[in-house]
Write an enzyme that holds these catalytic residues in place. Structure first.
Site, PDB file in Angstrom:
ATOM      1  N   ASN A  56       0.376  -1.040   5.466  1.00  0.00           N
ATOM      2  CA  ASN A  56       1.402  -0.434   6.064  1.00  0.00           C
ATOM      3  C   ASN A  56       0.536  -0.287   7.499  1.00  0.00           C
ATOM      4  O   ASN A  56      -0.122   0.387   7.582  1.00  0.00           O
ATOM      5  CB  ASN A  56       1.628   1.169   5.759  1.00  0.00           C
ATOM      6  CG  ASN A  56       2.111   1.358   4.391  1.00  0.00           C
ATOM      7  OD1 ASN A  56       3.373   2.000   4.540  1.00  0.00           O
ATOM      8  ND2 ASN A  56       1.818   0.906   3.358  1.00  0.00           N
TER       9      ASN A  56
ATOM     10  N   GLU B  97       0.936  -1.157  -0.054  1.00  0.00           N
ATOM     11  CA  GLU B  97       0.037  -0.123   0.028  1.00  0.00           C
ATOM     12  C   GLU B  97       0.962   1.202   0.016  1.00  0.00           C
ATOM     13  O   GLU B  97       1.870   1.232   0.510  1.00  0.00           O
ATOM     14  CB  GLU B  97      -0.705  -0.165   1.299  1.00  0.00           C
ATOM     15  CG  GLU B  97      -1.420   1.262   1.744  1.00  0.00           C
ATOM     16  CD  GLU B  97      -1.995   1.211   3.240  1.00  0.00           C
ATOM     17  OE1 GLU B  97      -1.498   0.763   4.140  1.00  0.00           O
ATOM     18  OE2 GLU B  97      -3.313   1.826   3.208  1.00  0.00           O
TER      19      GLU B  97
ATOM     20  N   LYS C 215      -9.720   2.486  -1.601  1.00  0.00           N
ATOM     21  CA  LYS C 215      -9.624   2.002  -0.175  1.00  0.00           C
ATOM     22  C   LYS C 215     -11.021   2.168   0.489  1.00  0.00           C
ATOM     23  O   LYS C 215     -11.336   3.433   0.595  1.00  0.00           O
ATOM     24  CB  LYS C 215      -8.541   2.338   0.620  1.00  0.00           C
ATOM     25  CG  LYS C 215      -8.234   1.649   2.143  1.00  0.00           C
ATOM     26  CD  LYS C 215      -7.106   2.038   2.637  1.00  0.00           C
ATOM     27  CE  LYS C 215      -6.902   1.169   4.174  1.00  0.00           C
ATOM     28  NZ  LYS C 215      -5.480   1.639   4.896  1.00  0.00           N
TER      29      LYS C 215
ATOM     30  N   CYS D 164      -4.762  -3.056   2.918  1.00  0.00           N
ATOM     31  CA  CYS D 164      -4.361  -2.867   4.300  1.00  0.00           C
ATOM     32  C   CYS D 164      -5.685  -3.258   5.227  1.00  0.00           C
ATOM     33  O   CYS D 164      -6.091  -4.123   5.444  1.00  0.00           O
ATOM     34  CB  CYS D 164      -3.974  -1.522   4.662  1.00  0.00           C
ATOM     35  SG  CYS D 164      -2.925  -1.370   6.208  1.00  0.00           S
TER      36      CYS D 164
ATOM     37  N   GLU E 188      -5.779   8.832   8.011  1.00  0.00           N
ATOM     38  CA  GLU E 188      -6.133   8.355   6.636  1.00  0.00           C
ATOM     39  C   GLU E 188      -7.789   8.650   6.526  1.00  0.00           C
ATOM     40  O   GLU E 188      -7.994   9.313   5.383  1.00  0.00           O
ATOM     41  CB  GLU E 188      -6.113   6.623   6.579  1.00  0.00           C
ATOM     42  CG  GLU E 188      -4.829   6.185   6.518  1.00  0.00           C
ATOM     43  CD  GLU E 188      -4.825   4.676   5.960  1.00  0.00           C
ATOM     44  OE1 GLU E 188      -4.346   3.927   6.854  1.00  0.00           O
ATOM     45  OE2 GLU E 188      -5.426   4.493   5.045  1.00  0.00           O
TER      46      GLU E 188
ATOM     47  N   ASN F 205      -6.891   6.369  -1.331  1.00  0.00           N
ATOM     48  CA  ASN F 205      -5.773   5.506  -0.870  1.00  0.00           C
ATOM     49  C   ASN F 205      -5.980   4.506  -2.219  1.00  0.00           C
ATOM     50  O   ASN F 205      -7.140   3.712  -1.656  1.00  0.00           O
ATOM     51  CB  ASN F 205      -5.745   4.959   0.320  1.00  0.00           C
ATOM     52  CG  ASN F 205      -4.594   4.173   0.760  1.00  0.00           C
ATOM     53  OD1 ASN F 205      -4.078   3.668  -0.077  1.00  0.00           O
ATOM     54  ND2 ASN F 205      -4.491   3.999   2.183  1.00  0.00           N
TER      55      ASN F 205
HETATM   56  N1  ING Z   1      -3.087   0.206   8.858  1.00  0.00           N
HETATM   57  C1  ING Z   1      -3.713  -0.436   9.726  1.00  0.00           C
HETATM   58  C2  ING Z   1      -4.075  -1.810   9.536  1.00  0.00           C
HETATM   59  O1  ING Z   1      -5.288  -2.039   9.679  1.00  0.00           O
HETATM   60  C3  ING Z   1      -3.815   0.137  12.028  1.00  0.00           C
HETATM   61  C4  ING Z   1      -4.489   0.282  10.615  1.00  0.00           C
HETATM   62  C5  ING Z   1      -2.981   0.876  12.485  1.00  0.00           C
HETATM   63  C6  ING Z   1      -4.182  -1.123  12.530  1.00  0.00           C
HETATM   64  C7  ING Z   1      -2.442   0.682  14.108  1.00  0.00           C
HETATM   65  C8  ING Z   1      -3.519  -1.405  13.833  1.00  0.00           C
HETATM   66  C9  ING Z   1      -2.750  -0.404  14.561  1.00  0.00           C
HETATM   67  O2  ING Z   1      -3.186  -2.733   9.095  1.00  0.00           O
HETATM   68  C10 ING Z   1      -3.921   0.622   7.480  1.00  0.00           C
HETATM   69  N2  ING Z   1      -3.120   1.424   6.866  1.00  0.00           N
HETATM   70  O3  ING Z   1      -4.977   0.588   7.267  1.00  0.00           O
END
Ligand code: ING
Length: 312
Positions: A198, A48, A128, A173, A147, A111
């Site tokens: 990410n 991503e 996304k 993600c 985001e 995204n």
């Molecule tokens: N990142 C994360 C994910 O779902 C997240 C959101 C942040 C999850 C911190 C857990 C802890 O993997 C993205 N970019 O969606």
């Protein structure tokens, strides 16, 4: 049924700093394509937002500062060498990036991820849908997760497309943590779902790392794969980016739910597998046959409300 095989690669990217220019990133992506060629890959899955640092971790007052992270077109001059090399090597790829687009006279920011075929044509785009984090600046936290501030919710649904002799779905993600993501695409016939991520080691709501980050990452994708008889390929941007940690753990997961290949570092690392799209047929036709077993009259609540309504 005779096997229908795709040789797929997860091209994990190590950290990208805010000071890294796109040319240096594209050079690394091209290195991945060359290694993928040596391993006879048909398809390579990049992470991503793979052209830049994971910028939603920062709060930008200055709009111009934020806009630098978005691609006004794809391919763009910076990414054209990636497309050219992929065509030269005959490799298709999934690429996640921050999309800026003018639609009906309005500017939108998504995204986004695209699936590019072996001829360098974009055959599928996904924006996304599940945007995690928050829209407000939270200075009390050392790291933001903006985001919901920087992107609009995707408006293309969960598309699937016929490619490489099978049906390929895409997501991004946080989508991988929601069972509905896989189910919708599997109901459209997806046999392989590819995604980039990410994932910060430190959740945006806490000032401590989540010790289950890696477990939850694989659990989400393995469950999605098994319950929908799909291959799932998840590729991380990993490592410490300007002081902020991102998990690695890129993996290629069979429709049985088993991890068949997994990255062991938090750097640029390519893993590959020969995915037989016929592997899940017996499950799809028997125990997990959707047509014969799903009881949709009893599932109404899932699409009628977003939240929880407990009994009195
Ligand atoms: N990142 C994360 C994910 O779902 C997240 C959101 C942040 C999850 C911190 C857990 C802890 O993997 C993205 N970019 O969606």
């Amino acid at each position: 049924m005779p096997p229908r095989k795709i040789t797929v690669g997860a091209a994990q990217m190590g950290p990208i700093s805010a000071s890294d220019d796109r040319a240096s990133v594209v050079k690394r992506l091209i290195e991945h394509l060359k290694h993928a060629k040596d391993r006879s890959c048909d398809l390579v899955v990049f992470p991503e937002l793979t052209l830049t640092t994971f910028f939603p971790r920062n709060y930008y007052e200055d709009e111009a500062e934020l806009e630098k992270y978005f691609e006004p077109s794809l391919p763009s001059p910076a990414t054209q060498p990636l497309f050219d090399t992929a065509v030269e090597l005959g490799i298709a790829f999934y690429l996640g990036y921050a999309e800026k687009v003018e639609e009906a006279g309005e500017t939108h920011h998504y995204n986004t991820a695209v699936l590019v075929d072996k001829k360098g044509e974009i055959v599928q785009k996904y924006r996304k849908i599940h945007l995690p984090g928050h829209a407000d600046h939270r200075p009390q936290f050392s790291v933001q997760h903006l985001e919901k501030r920087y992107f609009e919710k995707g408006n293309l649904g969960f598309p699937v497309t016929r490619a490489f002799g099978g049906i390929i779905g895409m997501c991004i993600c946080n989508d991988r943590r929601w069972a509905e993501t896989y189910r919708v695409m599997a109901m459209k016939g997806a046999e392989m779902i590819v995604l980039g991520y990410n994932t910060p080691t430190r959740p945006f709501w806490a000032e401590h790392d989540n010790p289950q980050s890696d477990f939850h990452n694989h659990l989400s994708m393995q469950a999605g794969a098994y319950q929908n008889c799909c291959w799932v390929v998840g590729t991380a941007k990993a490592g410490i980016e300007d002081g902020a940690g991102l998990i690695g753990g890129s993996a290629i997961i069979a429709p049985t739910g088993e991890i068949v290949a997994q990255c062991m570092t938090r750097d640029d690392e390519l893993i590959t597998a020969e995915a037989d799209l016929e592997l899940a047929r017996e499950w799809k036709e028997n125990l997990l046959n959707f047509e014969n077993n799903r009881e949709i009259e009893d599932y109404q609540i899932i699409t009628q409300q977003a939240g929880i309504t407990p009994p009195e």
